[in-house]
Design an enzyme around this catalytic site. Structure first.
Site, mmCIF file in Angstrom:
data_model
loop_
_atom_site.group_PDB
_atom_site.id
_atom_site.type_symbol
_atom_site.label_atom_id
_atom_site.label_comp_id
_atom_site.label_asym_id
_atom_site.label_seq_id
_atom_site.Cartn_x
_atom_site.Cartn_y
_atom_site.Cartn_z
ATOM 1 C CG HIS A 270 -13.268 -3.713 8.498
ATOM 2 N ND1 HIS A 270 -13.053 -4.424 7.340
ATOM 3 C CD2 HIS A 270 -12.732 -2.482 8.277
ATOM 4 C CE1 HIS A 270 -12.401 -3.673 6.478
ATOM 5 N NE2 HIS A 270 -12.196 -2.485 7.015
ATOM 6 C CG ASP B 166 -10.632 -7.672 12.591
ATOM 7 O OD1 ASP B 166 -9.453 -7.273 12.615
ATOM 8 O OD2 ASP B 166 -11.502 -7.186 11.853
ATOM 9 C CD GLN C 115 -7.727 -0.232 12.948
ATOM 10 O OE1 GLN C 115 -6.760 0.387 13.386
ATOM 11 N NE2 GLN C 115 -8.139 -0.099 11.699
ATOM 12 C CE LYS D 83 -5.890 -2.118 9.043
ATOM 13 N NZ LYS D 83 -6.320 -0.989 8.242
ATOM 14 C CB CYS E 224 -14.686 -1.149 5.604
ATOM 15 S SG CYS E 224 -13.811 -0.755 4.099
HETATM 16 N N1 C6P Z 1 -9.534 -0.875 8.222
HETATM 17 C C1 C6P Z 1 -9.566 1.561 8.126
HETATM 18 O O1 C6P Z 1 -9.247 2.633 7.615
HETATM 19 P P1 C6P Z 1 -6.788 -5.186 5.692
HETATM 20 O O2 C6P Z 1 -7.370 -4.325 4.614
HETATM 21 O O3 C6P Z 1 -6.989 -6.643 5.417
HETATM 22 O O4 C6P Z 1 -5.382 -4.842 6.054
HETATM 23 O O5 C6P Z 1 -7.610 -4.821 7.036
HETATM 24 C C2 C6P Z 1 -9.009 -4.950 7.058
HETATM 25 C C3 C6P Z 1 -9.569 -4.558 8.376
HETATM 26 C C4 C6P Z 1 -10.132 -5.534 9.185
HETATM 27 N N2 C6P Z 1 -10.615 -5.248 10.397
HETATM 28 C C5 C6P Z 1 -10.587 -4.002 10.901
HETATM 29 C C6 C6P Z 1 -11.117 -3.750 12.279
HETATM 30 C C7 C6P Z 1 -10.041 -2.968 10.131
HETATM 31 O O6 C6P Z 1 -10.013 -1.730 10.647
HETATM 32 C C8 C6P Z 1 -9.534 -3.245 8.844
HETATM 33 C C9 C6P Z 1 -9.006 -2.143 7.975
HETATM 34 C C10 C6P Z 1 -9.060 0.283 7.499
HETATM 35 O O7 C6P Z 1 -10.266 1.490 9.133
HETATM 36 C C11 C6P Z 1 -9.405 0.223 6.041
HETATM 37 S S1 C6P Z 1 -11.160 0.194 5.769
#
Ligand code: C6P
Length: 424
Positions: free
Chosen positions: A135, A213, A216, A239, A377
């Site tokens: 991401h 990371d 998910q 999430k 992203c």
């Molecule tokens: N992906 C999706 O719809 P934040 O925004 O900090 O809570 O998470 C960022 C992020 C980091 N790593 C991964 C693997 C992610 O999937 C995400 C967030 C969302 O897939 C928004 S683009």
């Protein structure tokens, strides 16, 4: 429809999922005249009454600033906040609550590691290893770091029909003297569950610091930082049934103790003089200013809620839905699916021939289905896959197979609509 082969997939274990679903007030509405089908859980999950009520109760009975006052409400708020930290430590099996830093989310957690550990430890010519399925939040902070210190970025390629990591290339790249390796646990586009324990074990044996990371994965499966063997792990509360604006960075204590602060301000200091300050111990060293106290309260309730269901059961349920959806969609002509058929996490990315993902998502919205369309992203990954975007359905434990059946029916309708419109 002939392609609905429901008997092929046995249902997950005996949990009363419908009862659990009724804990989510937002799901009881219609959207565009249809019962809401919320399939955008990878972007953010919905919140159960337990979380909504915990935040409400905190503001009604316990709101004050933390660590500062010596009055009853401040003591209560501090107990709630630090109790939340203890709860996160047990949720991820950290050795101590001092290894838990509260952040705004996954993105801030990774930026924190890059801006503190990275700036203090990397120099020109050093290598940072990522993968092609990351991401933007696990790419751009490292690009900023590399530009700043002159380090170099390397990528483990994704290969084959299901775009899994090339493990031979990983071994070979590690041999180039990598100082830091950062990888996603679950790909938010491909639904791949990476073998993080094996990757971290190899990377650490090669002398690299490891970052996971877990955006998910944190709300979908049992996370154990000891078993994963990582040095850092970041995730977002929103999430996993928690509120937006709160996240967690786990870091091994000896590494955290060696790191300079992230931001300056209240709470992160030990002493302040006009020209020089000394800094607090971790985790407070990395939490400048008034933290998101109600966010921690909500996150605490979310973790209790998830564990009351059982994270193993949640993973089985989400995986079952994703495999079921993958199977049904693979029988629809003109749909291209991404990622592996089996062993996938709870989401499915796909493209429909001659229909742009945004058109598909807009049409689905008219039918009450919330999907996501775009690059998620993952622009570098999209480039590698040779597509500008995908449509994505991402599942959680309050979703069910009837909703997946409905999605497939609507997709077939979309296909018919666009093919009749293109020939007329
Ligand atoms: N992906 C999706 O719809 P934040 O925004 O900090 O809570 O998470 C960022 C992020 C980091 N790593 C991964 C693997 C992610 O999937 C995400 C967030 C969302 O897939 C928004 S683009």
């Amino acid at each position: 429809m002939s392609f609905l082969n429901k008997t092929q997939f046995p249902r997950a274990r005996n949990v009363s999922w419908e009862l659990i679903r009724s804990d989510f007030p937002i799901l009881e509405q219609t959207v565009n005249g249809e019962a809401l089908v919320y399939f955008d859980n990878a972007a953010t999950s919905q919140k159960p009454n337990a979380v909504i009520n915990a935040i409400r109760k905190y503001y009604e009975t316990g709101n004050a600033n933390v660590h500062r006052g010596i009055h009853e409400l401040s003591n209560r708020a501090t107990a709630s906040f630090e109790g939340g930290r203890q709860r996160v430590a047990s949720f991820v099996n950290a050795a101590s609550a001092d290894e838990i830093i509260f952040t705004r989310g996954t993105t801030e957690g990774i930026n924190l590691v890059a801006a503190t550990w990275g700036v203090a430890n990397l120099k020109a010519g050093d290598k940072v290893l990522l993968t092609e399925m990351e991401h933007h939040s696990n790419i751009v902070p490292w690009q900023l770091l590399c530009e700043r210190v002159g380090a170099e970025l390397l990528y483990v390629p994704v290969v084959g029909d299901s775009n899994e990591l090339d493990m031979e290339a990983f071994d070979q790249l590690l041999g180039q003297g990598v100082k830091l390796f950062s990888v996603t646990h679950i790909s938010n586009t491909l639904g791949i569950l990476n073998p993080v324990a094996e990757l971290c074990q190899k990377a650490r044996a090669a002398g690299a610091v490891t970052v996971v990371d877990a955006a998910q994965s944190a709300g979908h499966l049992k996370l154990d930082v000891q078993a994963l063997g990582c040095d850092f792990l970041a995730f977002s509360g929103h999430k996993m049934c928690g509120p937006t604006g709160i996240g967690v960075l786990f870091g091994r204590l000896p590494i955290l103790e060696s790191m300079p602060p992230y931001q300056g301000g209240g709470e992160m200091i030990s002493t302040v003089d006009f020209f020089k300050s000394t800094y607090n111990k971790p985790p407070h060293r990395f939490e400048a200013g008034t933290p998101d106290i109600s966010g921690v309260v909500g996150l605490h309730a979310a973790m209790d809620f998830l564990d009351s269901i059982g994270r193993e059961a949640i993973f089985e349920h989400d995986q079952d839905l994703a495999e079921y959806a993958y199977h049904l969609l693979s029988e629809v002509k003109g749909i291209r699916l991404f990622g592996p058929r089996a062993g996938r996490a709870g989401l499915v990315s796909f493209l429909m021939e001659d229909v742009h993902a945004h058109d598909l998502v807009t049409f689905a919205d008219q039918k009450g289905i919330a999907l996501r369309g775009g690059h998620h992203c993952n622009q570098p990954l999209m480039k590698k896959l040779g597509v500008p975007s995908t449509a994505r359905a991402s599942f959680y434990f309050y979703n069910n197979r009837n909703e997946v059946d409905y999605l497939v029916e609507v997709l077939v309708e979309i296909q018919r609509f666009f093919s009749s419109n293109s020939t007329s």
